[in-house]
Write a protein that holds these residues in place. Structure first.
Motif, PDB file in Angstrom:
ATOM      1  N   PRO A  80       0.810  -1.231   0.000  1.00 45.29           N
ATOM      2  CA  PRO A  80       0.000   0.000   0.000  1.00 45.29           C
ATOM      3  C   PRO A  80       0.839   1.274   0.000  1.00 45.29           C
ATOM      4  O   PRO A  80       0.596   2.190  -0.773  1.00 45.29           O
ATOM      5  CB  PRO A  80      -0.814  -0.107   1.295  1.00 45.29           C
ATOM      6  N   GLY A  81       1.834   1.336   0.896  1.00 43.76           N
ATOM      7  CA  GLY A  81       2.659   2.536   1.009  1.00 43.76           C
ATOM      8  C   GLY A  81       4.090   2.196   1.349  1.00 43.76           C
ATOM      9  O   GLY A  81       4.365   1.175   1.999  1.00 43.76           O
ATOM     10  N   LEU A  82       5.007   3.064   0.908  1.00 40.65           N
ATOM     11  CA  LEU A  82       6.424   2.771   1.098  1.00 40.65           C
ATOM     12  C   LEU A  82       7.197   4.073   1.279  1.00 40.65           C
ATOM     13  O   LEU A  82       6.866   5.098   0.668  1.00 40.65           O
ATOM     14  CB  LEU A  82       6.956   1.986  -0.105  1.00 40.65           C
ATOM     15  N   THR A  83       8.214   4.047   2.122  1.00 41.96           N
ATOM     16  CA  THR A  83       9.087   5.193   2.320  1.00 41.96           C
ATOM     17  C   THR A  83      10.521   4.792   2.013  1.00 41.96           C
ATOM     18  O   THR A  83      10.911   3.649   2.274  1.00 41.96           O
ATOM     19  CB  THR A  83       8.966   5.735   3.763  1.00 41.96           C
ATOM     20  N   LEU A  84      11.292   5.717   1.432  1.00 39.57           N
ATOM     21  CA  LEU A  84      12.632   5.396   0.947  1.00 39.57           C
ATOM     22  C   LEU A  84      13.572   6.555   1.192  1.00 39.57           C
ATOM     23  O   LEU A  84      13.219   7.712   0.938  1.00 39.57           O
ATOM     24  CB  LEU A  84      12.577   5.090  -0.560  1.00 39.57           C
ATOM     25  N   SER A  85      14.767   6.256   1.706  1.00 39.38           N
ATOM     26  CA  SER A  85      15.819   7.263   1.747  1.00 39.38           C
ATOM     27  C   SER A  85      17.137   6.622   1.324  1.00 39.38           C
ATOM     28  O   SER A  85      17.398   5.446   1.613  1.00 39.38           O
ATOM     29  CB  SER A  85      15.939   7.921   3.122  1.00 39.38           C
ATOM     30  N   MET A  86      17.950   7.409   0.609  1.00 43.29           N
ATOM     31  CA  MET A  86      19.237   6.968   0.094  1.00 43.29           C
ATOM     32  C   MET A  86      20.268   8.050   0.397  1.00 43.29           C
ATOM     33  O   MET A  86      19.999   9.243   0.217  1.00 43.29           O
ATOM     34  CB  MET A  86      19.148   6.730  -1.420  1.00 43.29           C
ATOM     35  N   PHE A  91      -0.354 -12.348  -7.467  1.00 42.43           N
ATOM     36  CA  PHE A  91      -0.002 -10.976  -7.135  1.00 42.43           C
ATOM     37  C   PHE A  91      -0.906 -10.011  -7.901  1.00 42.43           C
ATOM     38  O   PHE A  91      -1.363  -9.019  -7.363  1.00 42.43           O
ATOM     39  CB  PHE A  91       1.453 -10.675  -7.482  1.00 42.43           C
ATOM     40  N   THR A  92      -1.156 -10.316  -9.186  1.00 44.89           N
ATOM     41  CA  THR A  92      -2.010  -9.449  -9.995  1.00 44.89           C
ATOM     42  C   THR A  92      -3.430  -9.421  -9.433  1.00 44.89           C
ATOM     43  O   THR A  92      -4.058  -8.377  -9.346  1.00 44.89           O
ATOM     44  CB  THR A  92      -2.029  -9.954 -11.454  1.00 44.89           C
ATOM     45  N   LEU A  93      -3.922 -10.582  -9.011  1.00 43.26           N
ATOM     46  CA  LEU A  93      -5.253 -10.655  -8.412  1.00 43.26           C
ATOM     47  C   LEU A  93      -5.322  -9.797  -7.155  1.00 43.26           C
ATOM     48  O   LEU A  93      -6.259  -9.047  -6.939  1.00 43.26           O
ATOM     49  CB  LEU A  93      -5.593 -12.111  -8.073  1.00 43.26           C
ATOM     50  N   LYS A  94      -4.283  -9.887  -6.316  1.00 45.03           N
ATOM     51  CA  LYS A  94      -4.263  -9.103  -5.088  1.00 45.03           C
ATOM     52  C   LYS A  94      -4.304  -7.615  -5.393  1.00 45.03           C
ATOM     53  O   LYS A  94      -4.965  -6.844  -4.725  1.00 45.03           O
ATOM     54  CB  LYS A  94      -2.998  -9.418  -4.278  1.00 45.03           C
ATOM     55  N   ASN A  95      -3.547  -7.230  -6.411  1.00 48.64           N
ATOM     56  CA  ASN A  95      -3.478  -5.802  -6.732  1.00 48.64           C
ATOM     57  C   ASN A  95      -4.844  -5.281  -7.166  1.00 48.64           C
ATOM     58  O   ASN A  95      -5.251  -4.194  -6.790  1.00 48.64           O
ATOM     59  CB  ASN A  95      -2.453  -5.565  -7.831  1.00 48.64           C
ATOM     60  N   ASP A  96      -5.568  -6.068  -7.965  1.00 50.58           N
ATOM     61  CA  ASP A  96      -6.903  -5.665  -8.377  1.00 50.58           C
ATOM     62  C   ASP A  96      -7.804  -5.497  -7.157  1.00 50.58           C
ATOM     63  O   ASP A  96      -8.591  -4.566  -7.067  1.00 50.58           O
ATOM     64  CB  ASP A  96      -7.501  -6.712  -9.326  1.00 50.58           C
ATOM     65  N   LYS A  97      -7.672  -6.415  -6.210  1.00 54.07           N
ATOM     66  CA  LYS A  97      -8.492  -6.358  -4.996  1.00 54.07           C
ATOM     67  C   LYS A  97      -8.151  -5.109  -4.187  1.00 54.07           C
ATOM     68  O   LYS A  97      -9.020  -4.428  -3.662  1.00 54.07           O
ATOM     69  CB  LYS A  97      -8.225  -7.608  -4.157  1.00 54.07           C
ATOM     70  N   ARG A  98      -6.847  -4.803  -4.125  1.00 53.91           N
ATOM     71  CA  ARG A  98      -6.415  -3.646  -3.341  1.00 53.91           C
ATOM     72  C   ARG A  98      -6.972  -2.361  -3.921  1.00 53.91           C
ATOM     73  O   ARG A  98      -7.450  -1.494  -3.203  1.00 53.91           O
ATOM     74  CB  ARG A  98      -4.877  -3.565  -3.325  1.00 53.91           C
ATOM     75  N   ASN A  99      -6.932  -2.229  -5.239  1.00 53.06           N
ATOM     76  CA  ASN A  99      -7.380  -0.993  -5.864  1.00 53.06           C
ATOM     77  C   ASN A  99      -8.896  -0.837  -5.800  1.00 53.06           C
ATOM     78  O   ASN A  99      -9.413   0.271  -5.872  1.00 53.06           O
ATOM     79  CB  ASN A  99      -6.927  -0.957  -7.331  1.00 53.06           C
ATOM     80  N   GLY A 100      -9.593  -1.950  -5.662  1.00 56.03           N
ATOM     81  CA  GLY A 100     -11.038  -1.881  -5.715  1.00 56.03           C
ATOM     82  C   GLY A 100     -11.725  -1.673  -4.385  1.00 56.03           C
ATOM     83  O   GLY A 100     -12.811  -1.125  -4.337  1.00 56.03           O
ATOM     84  N   GLU A 101     -11.084  -2.106  -3.279  1.00 54.11           N
ATOM     85  CA  GLU A 101     -11.790  -2.027  -2.007  1.00 54.11           C
ATOM     86  C   GLU A 101     -10.840  -2.168  -0.838  1.00 54.11           C
ATOM     87  O   GLU A 101      -9.733  -2.627  -0.970  1.00 54.11           O
ATOM     88  CB  GLU A 101     -12.850  -3.131  -1.928  1.00 54.11           C
ATOM     89  N   MET A 158      -5.375   3.939   3.479  1.00 49.86           N
ATOM     90  CA  MET A 158      -6.082   3.460   2.296  1.00 49.86           C
ATOM     91  C   MET A 158      -7.488   4.014   2.200  1.00 49.86           C
ATOM     92  O   MET A 158      -8.016   4.186   1.105  1.00 49.86           O
ATOM     93  CB  MET A 158      -6.111   1.920   2.295  1.00 49.86           C
ATOM     94  N   ASP A 159      -8.115   4.295   3.345  1.00 47.89           N
ATOM     95  CA  ASP A 159      -9.475   4.828   3.324  1.00 47.89           C
ATOM     96  C   ASP A 159      -9.502   6.278   2.870  1.00 47.89           C
ATOM     97  O   ASP A 159     -10.355   6.689   2.087  1.00 47.89           O
ATOM     98  CB  ASP A 159     -10.110   4.712   4.706  1.00 47.89           C
ATOM     99  N   LYS A 160      -8.556   7.064   3.355  1.00 51.90           N
ATOM    100  CA  LYS A 160      -8.516   8.491   3.043  1.00 51.90           C
ATOM    101  C   LYS A 160      -7.668   8.801   1.810  1.00 51.90           C
ATOM    102  O   LYS A 160      -7.739   9.913   1.279  1.00 51.90           O
ATOM    103  CB  LYS A 160      -7.973   9.274   4.235  1.00 51.90           C
ATOM    104  N   GLY A 161      -6.858   7.854   1.372  1.00 60.89           N
ATOM    105  CA  GLY A 161      -5.980   8.097   0.232  1.00 60.89           C
ATOM    106  C   GLY A 161      -4.828   9.030   0.565  1.00 60.89           C
ATOM    107  O   GLY A 161      -4.252   9.656  -0.332  1.00 60.89           O
ATOM    108  N   THR A 162      -4.465   9.131   1.830  1.00 62.32           N
ATOM    109  CA  THR A 162      -3.383  10.021   2.256  1.00 62.32           C
ATOM    110  C   THR A 162      -2.055   9.539   1.694  1.00 62.32           C
ATOM    111  O   THR A 162      -1.668   8.391   1.930  1.00 62.32           O
ATOM    112  CB  THR A 162      -3.292  10.068   3.790  1.00 62.32           C
ATOM    113  N   PRO A 163      -1.330  10.373   0.954  1.00 62.31           N
ATOM    114  CA  PRO A 163      -0.063   9.924   0.369  1.00 62.31           C
ATOM    115  C   PRO A 163       1.042   9.814   1.411  1.00 62.31           C
ATOM    116  O   PRO A 163       1.079  10.550   2.398  1.00 62.31           O
ATOM    117  CB  PRO A 163       0.255  11.027  -0.643  1.00 62.31           C
TER     118      PRO A 163
END
Length: 605
Positions: A50-56, A424-434, A73-78
């Motif tokens: 869902p979300g990831l943070t990165l520093s280099m 993995f593709t199935l999971k991604n569809d599920k994640r984007n939908g609900e 995921m509910d609010k769509g907060t980046p």
């Protein structure tokens, strides 16, 4: 006038050249940054993150500090570079860094001094004088004490209301799982012991010591602790992808459970602060201004190999285009070789976050990554590949992974175990939908037991794991239990075996029952040490770990009173249950597992 102008121009030119040099030495090109973003997006998508943070970082500069995806995921907060993530076991290197600072001030003791010589009231193993008198900070922080862990009981909130000092002093009642110093055996609890030692030596809480000795000097102004700051508005939500293909939104308030082991996994931080921490380690203990925060020789000692890790691939031909081998554990760090470079590394996992941290002191490079789901192994898979790609860019090496192999790995170099890419593709569809909150209704069966349920009622205790209260409510044909703050539910009599009950669970940690055990049920087994009176309970055990027996009268503290119960069939959170047919299957599996022997739960990373 002309002289002043020429001097000004000269100074400006010098400053410009210096800034350009610093930029050229540390920054990535626009093309490389674009490739990095594409790679991260690809890995997150196919691995369901869902979300990831990165520093280099490179050469003392922060090259990248940013977020990807969403923190809610509910609010769509980046996710941004300021979003806080749980560092989980990356916290161990912070504890080691703190001990380096403390030992540099106490010249009369060192890493190799048996801690019993300066703190005598903490025992490692009840009745084992050799362990108790010879254990050093090297042993505690390099995982060679070889005692059992208590991750499951920690997750159930078994120690939420236990004083941390008291918790540490009861770890001596954990069982031995291998001879002292015989091998590497990962153990969170010994970091809790190290944290208590720090508190005793310095006369302050572990959290205050980290703030004063690490956070404040390094300018890590946003970092905190999961047990204290779980309600910080910048602290990301986290999500578990459940086996039944739905998202469980993890309840952050349960982060208070980590207070007993905050030295092992309680740090929370963000991309900006972790860049500062990486530069601190890479510089040998200095802050951004070049001032020494921790003595370099003591900090470098935390990176030195201590305990060998069995790895049959160290001297073998690489399966993949590049080689990577972990060969030992230092103090809060793994010792690794990557593409011929010396790498110091650790990963972490705590519901429902994942994290990875890697530094390369010989080339002054570091990468940190954190994820807020899916907590099913795919978060670590995504982060591992992102780490490799980001590291290659910093090293000036041609990345050996691309947006396709980020998802198909280990293919094309090695066959996959099954058709996971499609799932993995199935999971991604599920994640984007609900963002589904699933509630399964638990079906209660009427099963007669060989003895009255009153025979099982009482308080059962273990000096290391606390107390479990068993009771029966009026009119109920099942028993109820409470273990800790979050272990709450019913014990349903087995269809096939006396004194064995299938465990159900409600409340904020109910999700773990399905996630940790899959199709194998957790069971409670009652027994008699002598005669016919029930006085023993083996609660919540699963394949792979030693069994622990709770006994009447053997209490860690005074017996707790049962709290008002939430009906197991109506939990307002995620309730994990099974159908009547499943219960029949569970009962059969229970008997089979019983024939095999002990059942338990995998350790938390």
């Amino acid at each position: 006038m002309s002289e002043k102008i020429s001097v000004h121009q000269l100074c400006f030119t010098i400053l410009t050249l210096l800034s350009l040099c610093a930029w050229e030495c540390s920054a990535l090109t626009d093309e490389e940054l674009e490739a990095l973003d594409e790679f991260v997006d690809a890995a997150m998508t196919c691995k369901n993150v869902p979300g990831l943070t990165l520093s280099m970082v490179k050469d003392g500069q922060t090259v990248v500090a940013k977020g990807y995806g969403v923190s809610d995921m509910d609010k769509g907060t980046p996710v941004t570079e300021h979003t806080l993530f749980n560092m989980a076991s990356l916290s161990k290197s912070f504890t080691a860094s703190l001990m380096a600072k403390i030992f540099s001030k106490h010249q009369d003791i060192s890493w190799s001094t048996p801690y019993n010589e300066y703190i005598s009231d903490i025992a490692i193993n009840h009745g084992d004088d050799y362990r108790n008198t010879q254990t050093t900070m090297y042993d505690l922080l390099s995982h060679r004490v070889c005692m059992a862990d208590d991750a499951l009981y920690l997750l159930l909130g078994g120690f939420v209301n236990v004083d941390r000092s008291d918790y540490v002093r009861h770890r001596q009642y954990l069982s031995e799982i291998c001879p002292f110093r015989s091998k590497y055996s990962y153990l969170n609890t010994m970091y809790a012991v190290a944290g208590e030692i720090a508190e005793v030596l310095e006369g302050d809480t572990f959290e205050n010591l980290i703030r004063e000795n690490i956070y404040d000097p390094l300018g890590m102004t946003s970092s905190g602790f999961a047990n204290l700051d779980w309600d910080d508005e910048n602290y990301s939500e986290s999500y578990v992808w459940m086996p039944d293909q739905y998202w469980h939104h993890f309840n952050k308030s349960t982060n208070v459970m980590i207070h007993a082991q905050v030295a092992a996994g309680g740090i929370i931080s963000n991309a900006v602060d972790m860049a500062k921490y990486m530069n601190f380690v890479l510089s040998g203990g200095k802050d951004e201004s070049g001032e020494q925060v921790v003595d370099e020789s003591y900090l470098r000692e935390t990176l030195r190999p201590q305990t060998a890790i069995h790895n049959p691939y160290i001297q073998s031909r690489p399966t993949f285009p590049v080689d990577e081998s972990s060969y030992s554990y230092a103090l809060g760090w793994n010792n690794v070789m990557y593409r011929g470079y010396v790498k110091y590394f650790h990963r972490g996992s705590f519901p429902a976050f994942g994290s990875r941290l890697a530094v390369y002191p010989e080339v002054n490079v570091g990468v940190f990554i954190g994820a807020n789901g899916p907590y099913d192994g795919n978060d670590q898979a995504a982060m591992q590949r992102i780490e490799a790609f980001a590291t290659d860019l910093l090293l000036g090496e041609e990345p050996w992974l691309n947006t396709t192999t980020a998802c198909t790995f280990p293919e094309p170099w090695q066959p996959s175990s099954d058709g996971v890419f499609a799932s993995f593709t199935l999971k991604n569809d599920k994640r984007n939908g609900e963002n589904e909150k699933k509630v399964n209704k638990i079906k209660i069966h009427k099963v007669h037991t060989a003895r009255p349920l009153d025979d099982y009622v009482g308080v059962y205790g273990h000096k290391a794991f606390g107390n479990c209260t068993i009771w029966q409510e009026d009119g109920s044909e099942n028993l109820r239990y409470r273990y800790g703050e979050y272990g709450l539910g019913e014990l349903i009599p087995s269809l096939q075996e006396d004194d064995v009950f299938v465990i159900t669970m409600v409340g904020p940690m109910a999700w773990f029952l399905e996630t940790y055990t899959g199709e194998i049920p957790l069971v409670a087994r009652f027994g008699s040490s002598e005669g016919d009176i029930i006085d023993e309970l083996v609660l919540l055990y699963a394949p792979g770990m030693p069994m622990h027996v709770f006994r009447r009268g053997e209490l860690m503290h005074g017996p707790p009173m049962p709290k008002p119960t939430v009906p197991p069939v109506e939990d307002c959170g995620s309730v994990v249950g099974h159908s009547p047919l499943m219960y029949a299957l569970l009962a059969i599996i229970t008997v089979v597992c019983t024939m095999w022997g002990n059942l338990v739960v995998p350790q938390n990373d």
